[in-house]
Design a protein around this motif. Structure first.
Motif, PDB file in Angstrom:
ATOM      1  N   ASP A  57       0.848  -1.187   0.000  1.00 36.59           N
ATOM      2  CA  ASP A  57       0.000   0.000   0.000  1.00 36.59           C
ATOM      3  C   ASP A  57       0.888   1.242   0.000  1.00 36.59           C
ATOM      4  O   ASP A  57       1.544   1.548   1.001  1.00 36.59           O
ATOM      5  N   LEU A  58       0.921   1.917  -1.135  1.00 36.65           N
ATOM      6  CA  LEU A  58       1.699   3.155  -1.239  1.00 36.65           C
ATOM      7  C   LEU A  58       0.768   4.314  -1.563  1.00 36.65           C
ATOM      8  O   LEU A  58       1.140   5.248  -2.274  1.00 36.65           O
ATOM      9  N   SER A  59      -0.457   4.281  -1.034  1.00 34.30           N
ATOM     10  CA  SER A  59      -1.376   5.362  -1.369  1.00 34.30           C
ATOM     11  C   SER A  59      -0.944   6.647  -0.665  1.00 34.30           C
ATOM     12  O   SER A  59      -0.417   6.609   0.447  1.00 34.30           O
ATOM     13  N   HIS A  60      -1.169   7.743  -1.370  1.00 31.36           N
ATOM     14  CA  HIS A  60      -0.799   9.076  -0.847  1.00 31.36           C
ATOM     15  C   HIS A  60       0.609   9.099  -0.278  1.00 31.36           C
ATOM     16  O   HIS A  60       0.844   9.557   0.830  1.00 31.36           O
ATOM     17  N   SER A  61       1.548   8.554  -1.028  1.00 37.47           N
ATOM     18  CA  SER A  61       2.907   8.462  -0.496  1.00 37.47           C
ATOM     19  C   SER A  61       3.897   9.245  -1.338  1.00 37.47           C
ATOM     20  O   SER A  61       5.099   9.089  -1.169  1.00 37.47           O
ATOM     21  N   GLY A  62       3.384  10.025  -2.285  1.00 38.54           N
ATOM     22  CA  GLY A  62       4.284  10.792  -3.126  1.00 38.54           C
ATOM     23  C   GLY A  62       5.015   9.943  -4.162  1.00 38.54           C
ATOM     24  O   GLY A  62       6.139  10.250  -4.558  1.00 38.54           O
ATOM     25  N   VAL A  63       4.382   8.871  -4.606  1.00 32.53           N
ATOM     26  CA  VAL A  63       4.994   8.031  -5.649  1.00 32.53           C
ATOM     27  C   VAL A  63       4.943   8.768  -6.981  1.00 32.53           C
ATOM     28  O   VAL A  63       3.924   9.385  -7.318  1.00 32.53           O
ATOM     29  N   THR A  64       6.033   8.722  -7.744  1.00 35.18           N
ATOM     30  CA  THR A  64       6.059   9.355  -9.066  1.00 35.18           C
ATOM     31  C   THR A  64       6.294   8.296 -10.146  1.00 35.18           C
ATOM     32  O   THR A  64       6.637   7.149  -9.834  1.00 35.18           O
ATOM     33  N   ASP A  65       6.141   8.707 -11.395  1.00 35.21           N
ATOM     34  CA  ASP A  65       6.370   7.797 -12.517  1.00 35.21           C
ATOM     35  C   ASP A  65       7.743   7.139 -12.427  1.00 35.21           C
ATOM     36  O   ASP A  65       7.923   5.967 -12.762  1.00 35.21           O
ATOM     37  N   GLU A  66       8.695   7.914 -11.978  1.00 30.87           N
ATOM     38  CA  GLU A  66      10.062   7.421 -11.897  1.00 30.87           C
ATOM     39  C   GLU A  66      10.187   6.267 -10.897  1.00 30.87           C
ATOM     40  O   GLU A  66      10.866   5.271 -11.153  1.00 30.87           O
ATOM     41  N   HIS A  67       9.473   6.416  -9.767  1.00 27.43           N
ATOM     42  CA  HIS A  67       9.485   5.340  -8.770  1.00 27.43           C
ATOM     43  C   HIS A  67       8.920   4.024  -9.301  1.00 27.43           C
ATOM     44  O   HIS A  67       9.305   2.950  -8.866  1.00 27.43           O
ATOM     45  N   LEU A  68       7.976   4.170 -10.235  1.00 26.02           N
ATOM     46  CA  LEU A  68       7.273   2.968 -10.695  1.00 26.02           C
ATOM     47  C   LEU A  68       8.211   1.964 -11.360  1.00 26.02           C
ATOM     48  O   LEU A  68       7.948   0.761 -11.370  1.00 26.02           O
ATOM     49  N   GLN A  69       9.308   2.467 -11.865  1.00 24.01           N
ATOM     50  CA  GLN A  69      10.238   1.545 -12.510  1.00 24.01           C
ATOM     51  C   GLN A  69      10.747   0.519 -11.503  1.00 24.01           C
ATOM     52  O   GLN A  69      10.851  -0.674 -11.804  1.00 24.01           O
ATOM     53  N   LYS A  70      11.046   0.966 -10.292  1.00 25.95           N
ATOM     54  CA  LYS A  70      11.501   0.034  -9.239  1.00 25.95           C
ATOM     55  C   LYS A  70      10.337  -0.851  -8.785  1.00 25.95           C
ATOM     56  O   LYS A  70      10.500  -2.061  -8.597  1.00 25.95           O
ATOM     57  N   LEU A  71       9.172  -0.230  -8.604  1.00 25.04           N
ATOM     58  CA  LEU A  71       8.023  -1.013  -8.141  1.00 25.04           C
ATOM     59  C   LEU A  71       7.702  -2.152  -9.099  1.00 25.04           C
ATOM     60  O   LEU A  71       7.266  -3.229  -8.689  1.00 25.04           O
TER      61      LEU A  71
ATOM     62  N   SER B  99       1.210   8.677 -14.058  1.00 29.83           N
ATOM     63  CA  SER B  99       0.495   8.805 -15.326  1.00 29.83           C
ATOM     64  C   SER B  99       0.721   7.579 -16.208  1.00 29.83           C
ATOM     65  O   SER B  99       1.377   6.611 -15.816  1.00 29.83           O
ATOM     66  N   ASP B 100       0.190   7.644 -17.419  1.00 30.74           N
ATOM     67  CA  ASP B 100       0.269   6.531 -18.374  1.00 30.74           C
ATOM     68  C   ASP B 100       1.682   6.009 -18.590  1.00 30.74           C
ATOM     69  O   ASP B 100       1.890   4.804 -18.684  1.00 30.74           O
ATOM     70  N   ASN B 101       2.645   6.921 -18.674  1.00 32.77           N
ATOM     71  CA  ASN B 101       4.014   6.469 -18.909  1.00 32.77           C
ATOM     72  C   ASN B 101       4.517   5.605 -17.765  1.00 32.77           C
ATOM     73  O   ASN B 101       5.110   4.554 -17.975  1.00 32.77           O
ATOM     74  N   GLY B 102       4.260   6.063 -16.567  1.00 35.86           N
ATOM     75  CA  GLY B 102       4.741   5.349 -15.386  1.00 35.86           C
ATOM     76  C   GLY B 102       4.152   3.963 -15.251  1.00 35.86           C
ATOM     77  O   GLY B 102       4.873   2.980 -15.007  1.00 35.86           O
ATOM     78  N   ILE B 103       2.854   3.823 -15.448  1.00 36.41           N
ATOM     79  CA  ILE B 103       2.230   2.525 -15.166  1.00 36.41           C
ATOM     80  C   ILE B 103       2.661   1.419 -16.131  1.00 36.41           C
ATOM     81  O   ILE B 103       2.508   0.245 -15.817  1.00 36.41           O
ATOM     82  N   GLN B 104       3.255   1.801 -17.264  1.00 33.56           N
ATOM     83  CA  GLN B 104       3.735   0.736 -18.156  1.00 33.56           C
ATOM     84  C   GLN B 104       4.796  -0.123 -17.469  1.00 33.56           C
ATOM     85  O   GLN B 104       4.994  -1.291 -17.816  1.00 33.56           O
ATOM     86  N   HIS B 105       5.485   0.453 -16.476  1.00 34.54           N
ATOM     87  CA  HIS B 105       6.500  -0.326 -15.755  1.00 34.54           C
ATOM     88  C   HIS B 105       5.897  -1.476 -14.961  1.00 34.54           C
ATOM     89  O   HIS B 105       6.612  -2.344 -14.477  1.00 34.54           O
ATOM     90  N   LEU B 106       4.573  -1.478 -14.798  1.00 28.67           N
ATOM     91  CA  LEU B 106       3.943  -2.539 -14.004  1.00 28.67           C
ATOM     92  C   LEU B 106       3.638  -3.792 -14.823  1.00 28.67           C
ATOM     93  O   LEU B 106       3.099  -4.772 -14.298  1.00 28.67           O
TER      94      LEU B 106
END
Ligand code: HEC
Length: 471
Positions: free
Chosen positions: A368-382, A399-406
Motif C-alpha cells: 500500500d503506497l497510497s498518498h505516499s508521493g509516488v512518481t512515474d520514476e518510482h514505478l520503474q523500481k516497483l 500517469s500513463d508512462n509510469g504505469i507501463q512499468h507494471l
C-alpha cells in the motif's frame, strides 16, 4: 437354465433379477476354489515327503472341497454372465476354462480317493493341469472385471512389449498456460477418463462403445456414430449428457457423478468446432466463446504464488523499513509472505525506501503506497516487485508512462489507481496483467466511454469506476 427361468418367482417383478443377484456373488465365491485347489495341489506334493506322509488319507477331502466350491463358482458365474455386461470373447474362454477347472478337480478327487499306487503319471499331470487352468481362468476373470489392460497397465515398458502392448502413455504435462491447452487431449479425453471409461472400456464395453481413445470414440457404439462433426445437437453423445439426470438414457448412468455444466459446454464447443483429435483451444476459439470457461476449468485463474514457499525475510531489513515508516505484517501463519504499508507515514517515499523494498521482493505480496508521493520514476523500481498480488497506488501523481512499468507483475490481482492521472495508457497495460481481477479507476483521466469499452473487453475484470461496478 430354462427350468430355473420358468420357476415362478412371484414376489419379483423380473425373475431374471434374482439370478443376477446370485450371480453377483461369483466374484466372492471364486476365491474358495482358488484357495482349496491350490492348497490341495501343494499338500499333494508335500505328502511325498515322509514327514507329511500322514496327511495322505485326508487329501481327497481337500479335492472334494475344491470341486464343490468350483461347482458353486461355475454356477454363480453362469448366472452373472446372463447380465450380458461382459466382453463375449473373453467370457467364452473364461467360462470354458472355469468348467475345465471343475472337471479336473473332480477327476483329482476321484483318482486320489483310491489310494492305489498305479498311474502316477496321470495323477501328477492332473494336479499340474488344475494349477495351470485355475491361473488362466483367474487371469481372464480379472480381465473381464478390470479390462484387458488392467494387469500390465503399470508394468515397465519391456514387459508390456513382450505382451504386445504399446508403451505406456506419457501423461500429458499439466497445463499451466492457456495457449498450450489442447481441446481434445487436455480437456475432452480426461473428462471421458474420469467419468465414462469405467463402463466404456475394452473389458466392459457398455452400449458397444469405447471411450478410451479418440478413434474409438469416433467409431461410435451399437447404434452407430455418437458424434456428428460440427453438430452437437445431432450427436448422441451430447444428447446423452444433456438429458435430465433421471432420464433412462442419461450418461453417465447408474447415478455416477455427471459432467459439470462447464464440461458439457466444453464438449459442445469441441463438437461444434469440428471434433478434432487435437488443436489448441485458443486457436480454435476465435470468437472467444469458451476460452474463459477453459481458463477457470483448468484452474489457471488460481494464483499459484501462494503455493510457493518463501524464505524468512531478513530481520534487520524489516527493522530498517519499520524505522522508515513502513508497517510490515506477515500474511499467513505457515509462510513468510508480507504486507507492507507506507500510507500512514508522514514522509514522502524516497528511492532509497524502494531499494530496501526490493530486497523483500520474494516475500512482498501486498503493498500500500497510497498518498505516499509516488512518481512515474518510482514505478520503474516497483515494477520489479514481481510477486505483488495487491498494489495500491491511489492518490499519487502518476500517469500513463509510469504505469507501463507494471507490466511484469504477472501475479497482480488488484490494482488501485484511484485519484491518479492515468488514462488511455491502460489499454496497453491491461492485456499484460493476465491475473488482474479488480481495478480502481475513479477520479482518473479515464472517461465514461473508455471505462465502458474496457469493461466490455475484460468481462471478468471488476472495474470500480463510478458508484456501481460495470459487472
Ligand atoms: C455406470 C456405467 C456407465 C457409465 C459411467 C457411462 N455409461 Fe454410457 N452407457 C452405459 C450403458 C449400460 C449403455 C448402453 C445402454 C444405453 O444405451 O443406455 C451406455 C450407452 C452409451 C451411449 C450410446 C451408445 C450407442 O451407440 O447406443 C453413449 C453415447 C454413452 N453411453 C456415452 C457415455 C458418456 C459420454 C459417459 C460419460 C459421461 C458414459 N456413457 C458413462 C453405461 C455407462
Amino acid at each position: 437354465m430354462e427350468l430355473i427361468l420358468m420357476l415362478n418367482f412371484g414376489f419379483l417383478e423380473d425373475p431374471a433379477d434374482i439370478l443376477i443377484f446370485f450371480g453377483r456373488f461369483h466374484p466372492l465365491v471364486v476365491h474358495l476354489p482358488i484357495g482349496f485347489l491350490i492348497l490341495a495341489a501343494i499338500a499333494q506334493f508335500a505328502s511325498r515327503w515322509p514327514k507329511f506322509q500322514p496327511i495322505q488319507p485326508f487329501l481327497h477331502y481337500l479335492w472334494a472341497l475344491g470341486s464343490f466350491s468350483a461347482f458353486l463358482a461355475v454356477l454363480f458365474g453362469y448366472l452373472l454372465s446372463l447380465s450380458g455386461d461382459y466382453d463375449t470373447d473373453t467370457l467364452f474362454w473364461h467360462q470354458w476354462s472355469g468348467i475345465m477347472v471343475l472337471a479336473l478337480s473332480l477327476a483329482c478327487y476321484l483318482v486320489f480317493k483310491k489310494q492305489g499306487k498305479n498311474a502316477q503319471f496321470v495323477k501328477w499331470s492332473l494336479v499340474v493341469l488344475v494349477a495351470i487352468t485355475i491361473t488362466y481362468t483367474g487371469h481372464l476373470g480379472g480381465n473381464l472385471t478390470h479390462g484387458q489392460t488392467y494387469l500390465l497397465e503399470y508394468a515397465p515398458n519391456p514387459i508390456r512389449g513382450m505382451a504386445g502392448l504399446p508403451p505406456k502413455k506419457e501423461p500429458r504435462p499439466k497445463v499451466t498456460v492457456l495457449d498450450s491447452a489442447d481441446i481434445y487431449l487436455d480437456l475432452v479425453q480426461p473428462m471421458m477418463d474420469g467419468k465414462c471409461v469405467s463402463c466404456h472400456n475394452p473389458g466392459k464395453k457398455k452400449g458397444d462403445l469405447l471411450l478410451t481413445s479418440y478413434s474409438e470414440l469416433m467409431k461410435g457404439g451399437e447404434n452407430g456414430e455418437v458424434v456428428v462433426v460440427g453438430d452437437a445437437g445431432a450427436s448422441e453423445l451430447f444428447r446423452r449428457i444433456t438429458l435430465p439426470e433421471n432420464h433412462d438414457d442419461f450418461m453417465p448412468s447408474e447415478g455416477k457423478r455427471p459432467l459439470t455444466d462447464e464440461e458439457v459446454d466444453i464438449i459442445e464447443f469441441w463438437i461444434t468446432a469440428g471434433a478434432f483429435p487435437k488443436g489448441y483451444v485458443t486457436k480454435l476459439d476465435s470468437k472467444k466463446e469458451i476460452t474463459e470457461t477453459v481458463y477457470t476449468y483448468l484452474g489457471l485463474d488460481k494464483n499459484s504464488i501462494f503455493n510457493q514457499t518463501v524464505d524468512p525475510p531478513n530481520t534487520t531489513l524489516i527493522d530498517s523499513l519499520t524505522d522508515n515508516g513502513f508497517i510490515i505484517n506477515r500474511l499467513m501463519r505457515d509462510n513468510y509472505f508480507l504486507d507492507a504499508n507506507f500510507s500512514l507515514s508522514e514522509r514522502k517515499i524516497a528511492r532509497t525506501d524502494l531499494d530496501l523494498l526490493l530486497n523483500l521482493k520474494e516475500q512482498l505480496v501486498w503493498l500500500d503506497l497510497s498518498h505516499s508521493g509516488v512518481t512515474d520514476e518510482h514505478l520503474q523500481k516497483l515494477g520489479q516487485l514481481e510477486n505483488l498480488v495487491k498494489l495500491n497506488l491511489s492518490g499519487n501523481v502518476i500517469s500513463d508512462n509510469g504505469i507501463q512499468h507494471l507490466s511484469k507483475l504477472a501475479h497482480l490481482e488488484s490494482l488501485n489507481l484511484y485519484d491518479t492521472k492515468v488514462s488511455e495508457g491502460l489499454i496497453d497495460l491491461l492485456p499484460k496483467l493476465s491475473r488482474l481481477k479488480s481495478i480502481y479507476l475513479w477520479k482518473t483521466h479515464i472517461g465514461d466511454t473508455l471505462a465502458v469499452r474496457l469493461q466490455e473487453e475484460y468481462k471478468n475484470l471488476t472495474i470500480i469506476y463510478k458508484r456501481e461496478t460495470y459487472k
